[in-house]
Design a protein around this motif. Structure first.
Motif, PDB file in Angstrom:
ATOM      1  N   LEU A 146       0.807  -1.264   0.161  1.00  0.00           N
ATOM      2  CA  LEU A 146      -0.044   0.071  -0.193  1.00  0.00           C
ATOM      3  C   LEU A 146       0.778   1.184   0.087  1.00  0.00           C
ATOM      4  O   LEU A 146       0.466   2.193  -0.582  1.00  0.00           O
ATOM      5  CB  LEU A 146      -1.131  -0.056   1.246  1.00  0.00           C
ATOM      6  CG  LEU A 146      -1.869  -1.138   1.334  1.00  0.00           C
ATOM      7  CD1 LEU A 146      -2.807  -1.065   2.572  1.00  0.00           C
ATOM      8  CD2 LEU A 146      -2.946  -1.037  -0.037  1.00  0.00           C
ATOM      9  N   CYS A 177       1.078   4.409  -2.644  1.00  0.00           N
ATOM     10  CA  CYS A 177       0.833   5.914  -2.320  1.00  0.00           C
ATOM     11  C   CYS A 177       2.094   6.583  -2.822  1.00  0.00           C
ATOM     12  O   CYS A 177       2.024   7.382  -3.572  1.00  0.00           O
ATOM     13  CB  CYS A 177       1.084   5.901  -0.717  1.00  0.00           C
ATOM     14  SG  CYS A 177       0.732   7.691   0.065  1.00  0.00           S
ATOM     15  N   THR A 191       2.052   3.955   5.845  1.00  0.00           N
ATOM     16  CA  THR A 191       0.951   2.957   6.273  1.00  0.00           C
ATOM     17  C   THR A 191       1.529   2.078   7.459  1.00  0.00           C
ATOM     18  O   THR A 191       0.815   1.364   7.749  1.00  0.00           O
ATOM     19  CB  THR A 191       1.027   1.877   4.912  1.00  0.00           C
ATOM     20  OG1 THR A 191       2.443   1.463   4.578  1.00  0.00           O
ATOM     21  CG2 THR A 191       0.383   2.701   3.705  1.00  0.00           C
ATOM     22  N   LYS A 223      -7.390   3.558  -2.058  1.00  0.00           N
ATOM     23  CA  LYS A 223      -7.315   4.612  -1.262  1.00  0.00           C
ATOM     24  C   LYS A 223      -5.930   5.206  -0.965  1.00  0.00           C
ATOM     25  O   LYS A 223      -5.635   6.517  -0.862  1.00  0.00           O
ATOM     26  CB  LYS A 223      -7.503   4.068   0.238  1.00  0.00           C
ATOM     27  CG  LYS A 223      -7.353   5.047   1.298  1.00  0.00           C
ATOM     28  CD  LYS A 223      -7.539   4.635   2.703  1.00  0.00           C
ATOM     29  CE  LYS A 223      -7.064   5.711   3.583  1.00  0.00           C
ATOM     30  NZ  LYS A 223      -7.121   5.106   5.044  1.00  0.00           N
ATOM     31  N   TRP A 224      -4.690   4.229  -0.850  1.00  0.00           N
ATOM     32  CA  TRP A 224      -3.484   4.851  -0.928  1.00  0.00           C
ATOM     33  C   TRP A 224      -2.850   5.331  -2.182  1.00  0.00           C
ATOM     34  O   TRP A 224      -2.263   6.228  -2.073  1.00  0.00           O
ATOM     35  CB  TRP A 224      -2.739   3.660  -0.223  1.00  0.00           C
ATOM     36  CG  TRP A 224      -2.791   3.441   0.933  1.00  0.00           C
ATOM     37  CD1 TRP A 224      -3.708   2.637   1.718  1.00  0.00           C
ATOM     38  CD2 TRP A 224      -2.598   4.246   2.285  1.00  0.00           C
ATOM     39  NE1 TRP A 224      -3.826   2.845   3.007  1.00  0.00           N
ATOM     40  CE2 TRP A 224      -3.010   3.798   3.548  1.00  0.00           C
ATOM     41  CE3 TRP A 224      -1.634   5.375   2.364  1.00  0.00           C
ATOM     42  CZ2 TRP A 224      -2.946   4.251   4.703  1.00  0.00           C
ATOM     43  CZ3 TRP A 224      -1.429   5.985   3.653  1.00  0.00           C
ATOM     44  CH2 TRP A 224      -1.858   5.551   4.722  1.00  0.00           C
ATOM     45  N   THR A 278      -4.370   8.821  -2.054  1.00  0.00           N
ATOM     46  CA  THR A 278      -3.630   9.611  -0.980  1.00  0.00           C
ATOM     47  C   THR A 278      -2.402  10.215  -1.597  1.00  0.00           C
ATOM     48  O   THR A 278      -2.169  11.375  -1.258  1.00  0.00           O
ATOM     49  CB  THR A 278      -3.678   8.808   0.458  1.00  0.00           C
ATOM     50  OG1 THR A 278      -4.946   8.280   0.858  1.00  0.00           O
ATOM     51  CG2 THR A 278      -2.685   9.855   1.292  1.00  0.00           C
ATOM     52  N   VAL A 324      -5.289   2.195  10.640  1.00  0.00           N
ATOM     53  CA  VAL A 324      -6.426   2.315   9.832  1.00  0.00           C
ATOM     54  C   VAL A 324      -6.080   2.448   8.250  1.00  0.00           C
ATOM     55  O   VAL A 324      -5.310   3.229   7.990  1.00  0.00           O
ATOM     56  CB  VAL A 324      -7.295   3.407  10.228  1.00  0.00           C
ATOM     57  CG1 VAL A 324      -8.551   3.563   9.301  1.00  0.00           C
ATOM     58  CG2 VAL A 324      -7.910   3.548  11.391  1.00  0.00           C
ATOM     59  N   LEU A 325      -5.702   1.278   7.719  1.00  0.00           N
ATOM     60  CA  LEU A 325      -5.474   1.332   6.277  1.00  0.00           C
ATOM     61  C   LEU A 325      -6.457   1.523   5.327  1.00  0.00           C
ATOM     62  O   LEU A 325      -5.987   1.760   3.990  1.00  0.00           O
ATOM     63  CB  LEU A 325      -4.777  -0.219   6.197  1.00  0.00           C
ATOM     64  CG  LEU A 325      -3.774  -0.665   6.827  1.00  0.00           C
ATOM     65  CD1 LEU A 325      -2.972  -2.022   6.711  1.00  0.00           C
ATOM     66  CD2 LEU A 325      -2.384   0.379   6.544  1.00  0.00           C
ATOM     67  N   GLY A 326      -7.744   1.647   5.793  1.00  0.00           N
ATOM     68  CA  GLY A 326      -8.567   1.628   4.764  1.00  0.00           C
ATOM     69  C   GLY A 326      -9.810   0.800   4.934  1.00  0.00           C
ATOM     70  O   GLY A 326      -9.799  -0.212   5.496  1.00  0.00           O
ATOM     71  N   ALA A 385     -10.377  -1.782  -2.314  1.00  0.00           N
ATOM     72  CA  ALA A 385     -10.600  -0.289  -1.674  1.00  0.00           C
ATOM     73  C   ALA A 385      -9.152   0.188  -0.898  1.00  0.00           C
ATOM     74  O   ALA A 385      -8.867   1.380  -1.380  1.00  0.00           O
ATOM     75  CB  ALA A 385     -11.657  -0.592  -0.756  1.00  0.00           C
ATOM     76  N   GLN A 386      -8.407  -0.550  -0.364  1.00  0.00           N
ATOM     77  CA  GLN A 386      -7.096   0.064   0.128  1.00  0.00           C
ATOM     78  C   GLN A 386      -6.164   0.445  -0.944  1.00  0.00           C
ATOM     79  O   GLN A 386      -5.615   1.472  -0.750  1.00  0.00           O
ATOM     80  CB  GLN A 386      -6.500  -0.952   1.239  1.00  0.00           C
ATOM     81  CG  GLN A 386      -7.387  -1.487   2.407  1.00  0.00           C
ATOM     82  CD  GLN A 386      -6.937  -2.513   3.168  1.00  0.00           C
ATOM     83  OE1 GLN A 386      -6.315  -3.354   2.762  1.00  0.00           O
ATOM     84  NE2 GLN A 386      -6.791  -2.285   4.387  1.00  0.00           N
ATOM     85  N   THR A 388      -0.080   3.829  11.150  1.00  0.00           N
ATOM     86  CA  THR A 388      -1.556   3.910  11.216  1.00  0.00           C
ATOM     87  C   THR A 388      -2.115   2.509  11.442  1.00  0.00           C
ATOM     88  O   THR A 388      -1.624   1.386  10.924  1.00  0.00           O
ATOM     89  CB  THR A 388      -2.207   4.593   9.860  1.00  0.00           C
ATOM     90  OG1 THR A 388      -3.633   4.697  10.381  1.00  0.00           O
ATOM     91  CG2 THR A 388      -2.098   3.597   8.741  1.00  0.00           C
TER      92      THR A 388
END
Length: 310
Positions: A215, A219, A303, A287-288, A291, A308-310, A283-284, A306
């Motif tokens: 992830l 990003c 990553t 998301k990244w 981001t 919360v990875l998504g 989804a992750q 956190t």
């Protein structure tokens, strides 16, 4: 996506081994960020279909610290050098477009890494066909694009980009190809920053180090994309003239089709088992990448910091 006609290309960023032959296959050790985009497909399929906990036939397992393989594949850049000279060539040739992508990604990280505490070190991309030798062992096309920390090179059989469209239904296109390469260079950046050597490459699961590593590479690819139209070539002209909303949508579409859950549900029998995740959910991944793209800031790609990875 359109390249700047006046950008200057340097094909030395590529090792073109497509006509050289790679020798006999002895098995490449992959993992810990080396699996890149399609390696997760192989791993997930092997896991879902009963192949164990991540180890693959032929010695594919954890790539970190592995230095086997003779790496004697023949390289010949003559044709690329003759045909890929400017951004105009990149607009008409997929091979030349990849050269421009690599130069842009490396140019971005050369500018950015000093602010993150280290200097960028060049990593060539090797184009191969069928099979090739690497610092991590011998590899074939089934491995997909990957980064090898042992020799700090990116490897890709260009047929993979067609497979994304024909086998996974991805939109495809020049920016999708660039996203794939930028993800692999994200692993190179992780290697340079010491992240790759600190993680547990053997663990799987939705919050495993393996997932966090992938992830973060997504990003990092997004952070480059944010700056892609400003990275200059040797003559000061940017490599990439513009990115469109459709380009970003295509990259997000691809990210969605290479998530662990999508692969398991569409290619692995339909059941999703988060305990076997190695790259993150669709989804992750979206998301990244998003981001990185929306912020343009690699420091927002932590990553590992956190829950919360998504």
């Amino acid at each position: 996506m359109q390249y700047n006609d006046n950008a200057q290309l340097d094909t030395s960023v590529v090792e073109d081994a497509r006509s050289g032959g790679g020798g006999g296959l002895g098995g490449v050790a992959l993992g810990g960020g080396g699996l890149g985009i399609v390696g997760l497909i192989v791993v997930v399929l092997i896991n879902v279909l009963g192949g164990g906990s991540g180890g693959l036939p032929g010695g594919i397992g954890d790539l970190s610290g592995v230095g086997t393989g003779s790496n004697v594949t023949s390289v010949d850049n003559a044709q690329l050098s003759a045909t890929c000279k400017t951004g105009k060539d990149a607009n008409r040739s997929a091979d030349c477009a990849l050269v421009a992508d690599i130069e842009s990604v490396e140019g971005y990280w050369s500018q950015k890494l000093p602010s993150l505490g280290t200097q960028y070190v060049h990593s060539p991309t090797r184009f191969f066909r069928g099979q090739t030798n690497t610092g991590c062992g011998a590899a074939d096309s089934g491995v997909g694009p990957f980064y090898c920390p042992a020799d700090r090179k990116v490897y890709v059989d260009l047929a993979f980009f067609d497979q994304l469209k024909t086998q996974f239904g991805a939109t495809g296109g020049p920016f999708v190809n660039a996203y794939v390469l930028a993800h692999e260079y994200g692993h190179h950046v992780q290697d340079l920053l010491g992240i790759e050597s600190r993680v547990d490459h053997t663990a799987t699961g939705a919050k495993s180090d393996s997932v966090r590593l992938e992830l973060q590479a997504d990003c990092y690819a997004g952070a480059w994309a944010n700056h892609a139209t400003t990275v200059p070539s040797a003559n000061g002209q940017p490599f990439i003239q513009n990115l469109t909303k459709d380009d970003i949508t295509a990259a997000l579409d691809t990210a969605g089709r290479i998530g662990d859950d999508w692969i398991q549900s569409h290619l692995g029998g339909g059941d999703v088992d988060q305990s076997r995740f190695t790259h993150g959910s669709s989804a992750q991944r979206q998301k990244w990448f998003g981001t990185g793209y929306s912020t343009g800031d690699p420091t927002r790609c932590d990553t590992f910091g956190t829950s919360v990875l998504g």
